[in-house]
Design a protein around this motif. Sequence first.
Motif, PDB file in Angstrom:
ATOM      1  N   ASN A   1      13.671  13.378 -74.157  1.00  0.00           N
ATOM      2  CA  ASN A   1      12.921  12.638 -73.150  1.00  0.00           C
ATOM      3  C   ASN A   1      13.630  12.872 -71.822  1.00  0.00           C
ATOM      4  OD1 ASN A   1      11.832  10.792 -71.387  1.00  0.00           O
ATOM      5  ND2 ASN A   1      12.047   9.028 -72.738  1.00  0.00           N
ATOM      6  N   ALA A   2      13.111  13.770 -71.007  1.00  0.00           N
ATOM      7  CA  ALA A   2      13.758  14.158 -69.753  1.00  0.00           C
ATOM      8  C   ALA A   2      13.724  13.051 -68.715  1.00  0.00           C
ATOM      9  CB  ALA A   2      13.094  15.414 -69.202  1.00  0.00           C
ATOM     10  N   GLU A   3      12.919  12.014 -68.944  1.00  0.00           N
ATOM     11  CA  GLU A   3      12.812  10.916 -67.978  1.00  0.00           C
ATOM     12  C   GLU A   3      13.684   9.719 -68.358  1.00  0.00           C
ATOM     13  OE1 GLU A   3       8.598  10.321 -68.000  1.00  0.00           O
ATOM     14  OE2 GLU A   3       8.250  12.003 -66.647  1.00  0.00           O
ATOM     15  N   TYR A   4      14.419   9.816 -69.455  1.00  0.00           N
ATOM     16  CA  TYR A   4      15.284   8.730 -69.894  1.00  0.00           C
ATOM     17  C   TYR A   4      16.444   8.569 -68.905  1.00  0.00           C
ATOM     18  CZ  TYR A   4      17.733   5.696 -73.187  1.00  0.00           C
ATOM     19  OH  TYR A   4      18.350   4.631 -73.791  1.00  0.00           O
ATOM     20  N   THR A   5      16.847   7.349 -68.653  1.00  0.00           N
ATOM     21  CA  THR A   5      17.927   7.064 -67.717  1.00  0.00           C
ATOM     22  C   THR A   5      19.205   7.804 -68.115  1.00  0.00           C
ATOM     23  OG1 THR A   5      17.012   4.865 -67.325  1.00  0.00           O
ATOM     24  CG2 THR A   5      19.308   5.219 -66.677  1.00  0.00           C
TER      25      THR A   5
ATOM     26  N   GLN B   1      20.529  14.460 -67.744  1.00  0.00           N
ATOM     27  CA  GLN B   1      20.756  15.497 -66.727  1.00  0.00           C
ATOM     28  C   GLN B   1      20.372  16.834 -67.328  1.00  0.00           C
ATOM     29  OE1 GLN B   1      24.835  15.217 -65.471  1.00  0.00           O
ATOM     30  NE2 GLN B   1      24.602  13.117 -64.770  1.00  0.00           N
TER      31      GLN B   1
ATOM     32  N   SER C   1      15.908  20.593 -63.337  1.00  0.00           N
ATOM     33  CA  SER C   1      14.560  20.207 -62.920  1.00  0.00           C
ATOM     34  C   SER C   1      13.636  21.416 -62.974  1.00  0.00           C
ATOM     35  CB  SER C   1      14.588  19.612 -61.504  1.00  0.00           C
ATOM     36  OG  SER C   1      15.084  20.570 -60.603  1.00  0.00           O
TER      37      SER C   1
ATOM     38  N   ALA D   1      11.135  20.802 -67.530  1.00  0.00           N
ATOM     39  CA  ALA D   1      10.526  19.790 -68.388  1.00  0.00           C
ATOM     40  C   ALA D   1       9.014  19.858 -68.247  1.00  0.00           C
ATOM     41  CB  ALA D   1      11.024  18.397 -68.019  1.00  0.00           C
TER      42      ALA D   1
ATOM     43  N   ASP E   1       5.597  17.363 -69.218  1.00  0.00           N
ATOM     44  CA  ASP E   1       5.133  16.055 -69.667  1.00  0.00           C
ATOM     45  C   ASP E   1       6.293  15.112 -69.977  1.00  0.00           C
ATOM     46  OD1 ASP E   1       2.430  16.772 -69.453  1.00  0.00           O
ATOM     47  OD2 ASP E   1       2.434  17.635 -71.469  1.00  0.00           O
ATOM     48  N   GLY E   2       7.372  15.211 -69.192  1.00  0.00           N
ATOM     49  CA  GLY E   2       8.509  14.319 -69.349  1.00  0.00           C
ATOM     50  C   GLY E   2       9.427  14.669 -70.504  1.00  0.00           C
ATOM     51  N   GLN E   3       9.203  15.830 -71.127  1.00  0.00           N
ATOM     52  CA  GLN E   3      10.030  16.240 -72.251  1.00  0.00           C
ATOM     53  C   GLN E   3      10.523  17.664 -72.034  1.00  0.00           C
ATOM     54  OE1 GLN E   3       7.551  15.788 -75.735  1.00  0.00           O
ATOM     55  NE2 GLN E   3       7.811  13.575 -75.761  1.00  0.00           N
TER      56      GLN E   3
ATOM     57  N   ALA F   1      17.927   9.361 -75.820  1.00  0.00           N
ATOM     58  CA  ALA F   1      16.923  10.233 -75.215  1.00  0.00           C
ATOM     59  C   ALA F   1      16.525  11.383 -76.140  1.00  0.00           C
ATOM     60  CB  ALA F   1      17.443  10.799 -73.890  1.00  0.00           C
TER      61      ALA F   1
END
Length: 138
Positions: free
Chosen positions: A28-32, A35, A38, A41, A43-45, A84
């Motif tokens: 899950n690339a959007e997890y707090t 790193q 950029s 990713a 769809d957030g993965q 994540a």
Amino acid sequence: MNSSRPYLVRALYEWIVDNDCTPHLLVNAEYTGVQVPSGFASDGQIVLNASPSAVRQLHMDNQAVSFEGRFGGVAHTLYIPVPAILAIYARENGQGMVFDVEPPVAGGPEESGPDDDGPDGGGEPPRPSGRPSLKVVK
């Protein structure tokens, strides 16, 4: 009780490598705290090839997986908090494990409230009721 996810990730990683397959991590690339480079990713993965030949300085502990990898020929340092990690599997046959989504934890174990020790605020936590359930891994 500690999460079983980091232990399972390490065990499955070793199992996949021992069977001469390529371990991939679905993250899950959007997890707090994640790193990753950029732009890679979707769809957030992001799917990461974590094979020993593809990464350098691989470190797996109970908090995170970190390593150096190349993206588009450029070296990047990656840091993936264990919650994540959505899945670990072998590229060649898809065998591995998918994990439930975990929400980010605010503060972690240091931030404990009065109800953390059970309903009466002290003593042992309540015992689970009902039958335990296990997930079948194929």
